[in-house]
Write a protein that holds these residues in place. Structure first.
Motif, PDB file in Angstrom:
ATOM      1  N   ALA A  68       0.859  -1.196   0.000  1.00 26.92           N
ATOM      2  CA  ALA A  68       0.000   0.000   0.000  1.00 26.92           C
ATOM      3  C   ALA A  68       0.892   1.241   0.000  1.00 26.92           C
ATOM      4  O   ALA A  68       2.045   1.175   0.427  1.00 26.92           O
ATOM      5  CB  ALA A  68      -0.885  -0.009   1.240  1.00 26.92           C
ATOM      6  N   PRO A  69       0.343   2.363  -0.477  1.00 31.26           N
ATOM      7  CA  PRO A  69       1.183   3.574  -0.504  1.00 31.26           C
ATOM      8  C   PRO A  69       1.533   4.059   0.906  1.00 31.26           C
ATOM      9  O   PRO A  69       0.671   4.023   1.793  1.00 31.26           O
ATOM     10  CB  PRO A  69       0.313   4.599  -1.233  1.00 31.26           C
ATOM     11  N   ASP A  72      -0.313   9.357   1.120  1.00 32.00           N
ATOM     12  CA  ASP A  72      -1.350   9.723   0.154  1.00 32.00           C
ATOM     13  C   ASP A  72      -1.668  11.191   0.378  1.00 32.00           C
ATOM     14  O   ASP A  72      -0.995  11.865   1.168  1.00 32.00           O
ATOM     15  CB  ASP A  72      -2.580   8.818   0.277  1.00 32.00           C
ATOM     16  N   GLU A  73      -2.692  11.688  -0.293  1.00 37.55           N
ATOM     17  CA  GLU A  73      -2.937  13.134  -0.212  1.00 37.55           C
ATOM     18  C   GLU A  73      -3.279  13.581   1.205  1.00 37.55           C
ATOM     19  O   GLU A  73      -2.892  14.669   1.626  1.00 37.55           O
ATOM     20  CB  GLU A  73      -4.024  13.559  -1.204  1.00 37.55           C
ATOM     21  N   ARG A  74      -3.978  12.707   1.978  1.00 38.25           N
ATOM     22  CA  ARG A  74      -4.342  13.089   3.344  1.00 38.25           C
ATOM     23  C   ARG A  74      -3.104  13.184   4.238  1.00 38.25           C
ATOM     24  O   ARG A  74      -2.927  14.148   4.970  1.00 38.25           O
ATOM     25  CB  ARG A  74      -5.338  12.087   3.932  1.00 38.25           C
ATOM     26  N   LYS A  77      -1.028  16.208   3.317  1.00 40.38           N
ATOM     27  CA  LYS A  77      -1.686  17.430   3.772  1.00 40.38           C
ATOM     28  C   LYS A  77      -1.478  17.614   5.281  1.00 40.38           C
ATOM     29  O   LYS A  77      -1.106  18.687   5.746  1.00 40.38           O
ATOM     30  CB  LYS A  77      -3.182  17.290   3.453  1.00 40.38           C
ATOM     31  N   ALA A 135      -7.635  13.320  14.079  1.00 45.44           N
ATOM     32  CA  ALA A 135      -8.840  14.095  13.761  1.00 45.44           C
ATOM     33  C   ALA A 135      -9.357  13.772  12.365  1.00 45.44           C
ATOM     34  O   ALA A 135     -10.545  13.898  12.098  1.00 45.44           O
ATOM     35  CB  ALA A 135      -8.536  15.583  13.878  1.00 45.44           C
ATOM     36  N   GLY A 136      -8.469  13.369  11.465  1.00 47.18           N
ATOM     37  CA  GLY A 136      -8.879  12.978  10.129  1.00 47.18           C
ATOM     38  C   GLY A 136      -8.531  13.974   9.056  1.00 47.18           C
ATOM     39  O   GLY A 136      -8.202  13.609   7.939  1.00 47.18           O
ATOM     40  N   ASP A 137      -8.590  15.268   9.390  1.00 48.57           N
ATOM     41  CA  ASP A 137      -8.313  16.307   8.397  1.00 48.57           C
ATOM     42  C   ASP A 137      -7.805  17.549   9.116  1.00 48.57           C
ATOM     43  O   ASP A 137      -7.879  17.617  10.350  1.00 48.57           O
ATOM     44  CB  ASP A 137      -9.592  16.622   7.599  1.00 48.57           C
TER      45      ASP A 137
ATOM     46  N   VAL B  25      -4.731   4.982  -2.073  1.00 42.35           N
ATOM     47  CA  VAL B  25      -4.581   5.737  -0.830  1.00 42.35           C
ATOM     48  C   VAL B  25      -4.467   4.742   0.321  1.00 42.35           C
ATOM     49  O   VAL B  25      -4.653   3.541   0.138  1.00 42.35           O
ATOM     50  CB  VAL B  25      -5.785   6.695  -0.560  1.00 42.35           C
ATOM     51  N   ARG B  26      -4.175   5.266   1.506  1.00 35.94           N
ATOM     52  CA  ARG B  26      -4.127   4.406   2.687  1.00 35.94           C
ATOM     53  C   ARG B  26      -5.554   4.050   3.116  1.00 35.94           C
ATOM     54  O   ARG B  26      -6.489   4.800   2.861  1.00 35.94           O
ATOM     55  CB  ARG B  26      -3.473   5.162   3.847  1.00 35.94           C
ATOM     56  N   GLU B  28      -6.731   4.199   6.071  1.00 35.98           N
ATOM     57  CA  GLU B  28      -7.230   5.205   7.018  1.00 35.98           C
ATOM     58  C   GLU B  28      -7.969   6.331   6.296  1.00 35.98           C
ATOM     59  O   GLU B  28      -8.941   6.882   6.802  1.00 35.98           O
ATOM     60  CB  GLU B  28      -6.077   5.823   7.831  1.00 35.98           C
ATOM     61  N   THR B  29      -7.494   6.650   5.102  1.00 40.45           N
ATOM     62  CA  THR B  29      -8.135   7.725   4.331  1.00 40.45           C
ATOM     63  C   THR B  29      -9.557   7.326   3.949  1.00 40.45           C
ATOM     64  O   THR B  29     -10.479   8.144   4.021  1.00 40.45           O
ATOM     65  CB  THR B  29      -7.294   8.039   3.072  1.00 40.45           C
ATOM     66  N   PHE B  32     -11.751   7.655   7.118  1.00 42.23           N
ATOM     67  CA  PHE B  32     -12.160   9.037   7.412  1.00 42.23           C
ATOM     68  C   PHE B  32     -13.097   9.587   6.333  1.00 42.23           C
ATOM     69  O   PHE B  32     -13.958  10.415   6.621  1.00 42.23           O
ATOM     70  CB  PHE B  32     -10.936   9.937   7.577  1.00 42.23           C
ATOM     71  N   LYS B  37     -15.240  12.772   7.670  1.00 42.42           N
ATOM     72  CA  LYS B  37     -14.310  13.626   8.417  1.00 42.42           C
ATOM     73  C   LYS B  37     -13.168  14.143   7.551  1.00 42.42           C
ATOM     74  O   LYS B  37     -12.411  14.998   7.987  1.00 42.42           O
ATOM     75  CB  LYS B  37     -13.725  12.851   9.609  1.00 42.42           C
ATOM     76  N   TYR B  38     -13.027  13.574   6.369  1.00 39.37           N
ATOM     77  CA  TYR B  38     -11.946  14.040   5.489  1.00 39.37           C
ATOM     78  C   TYR B  38     -12.536  14.636   4.222  1.00 39.37           C
ATOM     79  O   TYR B  38     -13.365  14.007   3.559  1.00 39.37           O
ATOM     80  CB  TYR B  38     -10.985  12.891   5.147  1.00 39.37           C
ATOM     81  N   ASN B  39     -12.097  15.837   3.920  1.00 40.25           N
ATOM     82  CA  ASN B  39     -12.556  16.555   2.743  1.00 40.25           C
ATOM     83  C   ASN B  39     -11.573  16.261   1.603  1.00 40.25           C
ATOM     84  O   ASN B  39     -10.489  16.833   1.573  1.00 40.25           O
ATOM     85  CB  ASN B  39     -12.558  18.046   3.086  1.00 40.25           C
ATOM     86  N   PRO B  40     -11.926  15.378   0.672  1.00 40.85           N
ATOM     87  CA  PRO B  40     -10.929  14.949  -0.335  1.00 40.85           C
ATOM     88  C   PRO B  40     -10.736  15.972  -1.447  1.00 40.85           C
ATOM     89  O   PRO B  40     -11.582  16.852  -1.638  1.00 40.85           O
ATOM     90  CB  PRO B  40     -11.555  13.673  -0.904  1.00 40.85           C
ATOM     91  N   SER B  41      -9.640  15.806  -2.171  1.00 41.52           N
ATOM     92  CA  SER B  41      -9.424  16.637  -3.353  1.00 41.52           C
ATOM     93  C   SER B  41     -10.413  16.188  -4.430  1.00 41.52           C
ATOM     94  O   SER B  41     -10.973  15.075  -4.361  1.00 41.52           O
ATOM     95  CB  SER B  41      -7.992  16.463  -3.859  1.00 41.52           C
ATOM     96  N   LEU B  44      -9.285  12.886  -5.927  1.00 42.28           N
ATOM     97  CA  LEU B  44      -9.570  11.667  -5.151  1.00 42.28           C
ATOM     98  C   LEU B  44     -11.067  11.365  -5.161  1.00 42.28           C
ATOM     99  O   LEU B  44     -11.461  10.203  -5.295  1.00 42.28           O
ATOM    100  CB  LEU B  44      -9.062  11.820  -3.711  1.00 42.28           C
TER     101      LEU B  44
END
Lengths: 139, 72
Positions: A68-69, A72-74, A77, A135-137, B25-26, B28-29, B32, B37-41, B44
Motif C-alpha cells: 500500500a502507498p 497519500d494526499e491526506r 496534507k 482528527a482525520g483532516d 490511498v491508505r 485510514e483515508t 475518514f 471527516k476528510y474533505n478529499p481533493s 480523489l
C-alpha cells in the motif's frame, strides 16, 4: 537494456533500497571502527546510527504498509499543516524566550536556547501531526 | 459533509483495503472519508466515484446545499 526499462519501481524496491543502504552504512561504520581506530568513535557512531535508522525504517514500514502507498494526499496534507503549526508555535516560543532573556527573567546560554528550541520544534511537529492524523483532516 | 461511500462499497462487496488499493490511498483515508471527516481533493473524489461506479455528486452531499452557491 529493454528488460531494465520495463522494470517497475514498486514499494518493495523502496524498502529494499532503504535496508540495503542502511546495511552499507553499518558495514562502513564497523569497517571504520576496526580499520581506522585512531580516527575516534564519532564517525563510526554516526554511520552505525544512520544505518540502523534506515534498516529499522525499511523493515517497520514494510511491515506496516506492505504494497500500500506509504503516503497519500491526506497524510501529505496533514504532514504539511503539522509542520506549519509547529513553525508558528516555535516562533511564539522563541519570542517568549527572547523576551525572558532580554528582561533578564532567565539567563540563557546559546546552547540552552538552541537545544530547547530544537526540542520544541521537533516535539510540536510530531504532536500536531499526530493530533491531525487522529482528527482525520486539517479543517 | 456526508458520503454514501460505505453504502456503494458494501453493495459492491469491497473491503476498505480493496477500495484503498483501487484509488491508491491508505486504508485510514477511506475510513475518514466514510465518516465524512476528510474533505478529499476533487481528483480523489473522482477516483473513488469511478471505482464505485457512480458520480461525485451522488457520493458526497453537504449540509448547506439548500443555501446553494448559485441560489437566487
Amino acid at each position: 537494456m529493454l528488460e531494465s526499462s520495463n522494470m517497475q519501481f514498486t514499494p518493495w524496491h523502496r524498502y529494499l533500497y532503504r535496508v540495503t543502504f542502511g546495511s552499507i552504512l553499518i558495514v562502513l561504520g564497523i569497517a571504520e571502527l576496526l580499520l581506522v581506530p585512531s580516527e575516534g568513535p564519532l564517525i563510526p557512531t554516526i554511520l552505525l546510527a544512520a544505518g540502523l535508522a534506515f534498516v529499522i525504517a525499511g523493515v517497520t514500514r514494510w511491515r506496516r504498509f506492505g504494497n500500500a502507498p506509504e503516503q497519500d494526499e491526506r497524510s501529505k496534507k496533514i504532514g504539511a499543516w503539522g509542520i506549519s503549526y509547529s513553525w508558528f508555535l516555535s516562533l511564539l516560543f522563541m519570542t517568549v524566550l527572547f523576551l525572558l532573556d532580554y528582561l533578564q527573567v532567565v539567563i540563557l546560554t546559546v546552547q540552552t536556547a538552541l537545544g530547547v528550541s530544537v526540542m520544541v520544534m521537533t516535539l510540536s511537529a510530531v504532536a500536531f501531526q499526530l493530533y491531525l492524523s487522529r482528527a482525520g483532516d486539517v479543517a | 459533509m456526508q458520503t454514501r461511500i460505505k453504502e456503494y462499497r458494501t453493495a459492491l462487496g469491497l473491503t476498505q483495503e480493496e477500495l484503498a488499493a483501487r484509488v491508491q490511498v491508505r486504508r485510514e483515508t477511506i475510513v475518514f472519508l466514510e465518516k465524512g471527516k476528510y474533505n478529499p481533493s476533487l481528483r480523489l473524489a473522482h477516483a473513488v466515484a469511478k471505482a464505485l461506479g457512480t458520480t461525485v455528486d451522488d457520493l458526497f452531499s453537504f449540509g448547506d446545499e439548500e443555501g446553494g452557491a448559485g441560489g437566487g
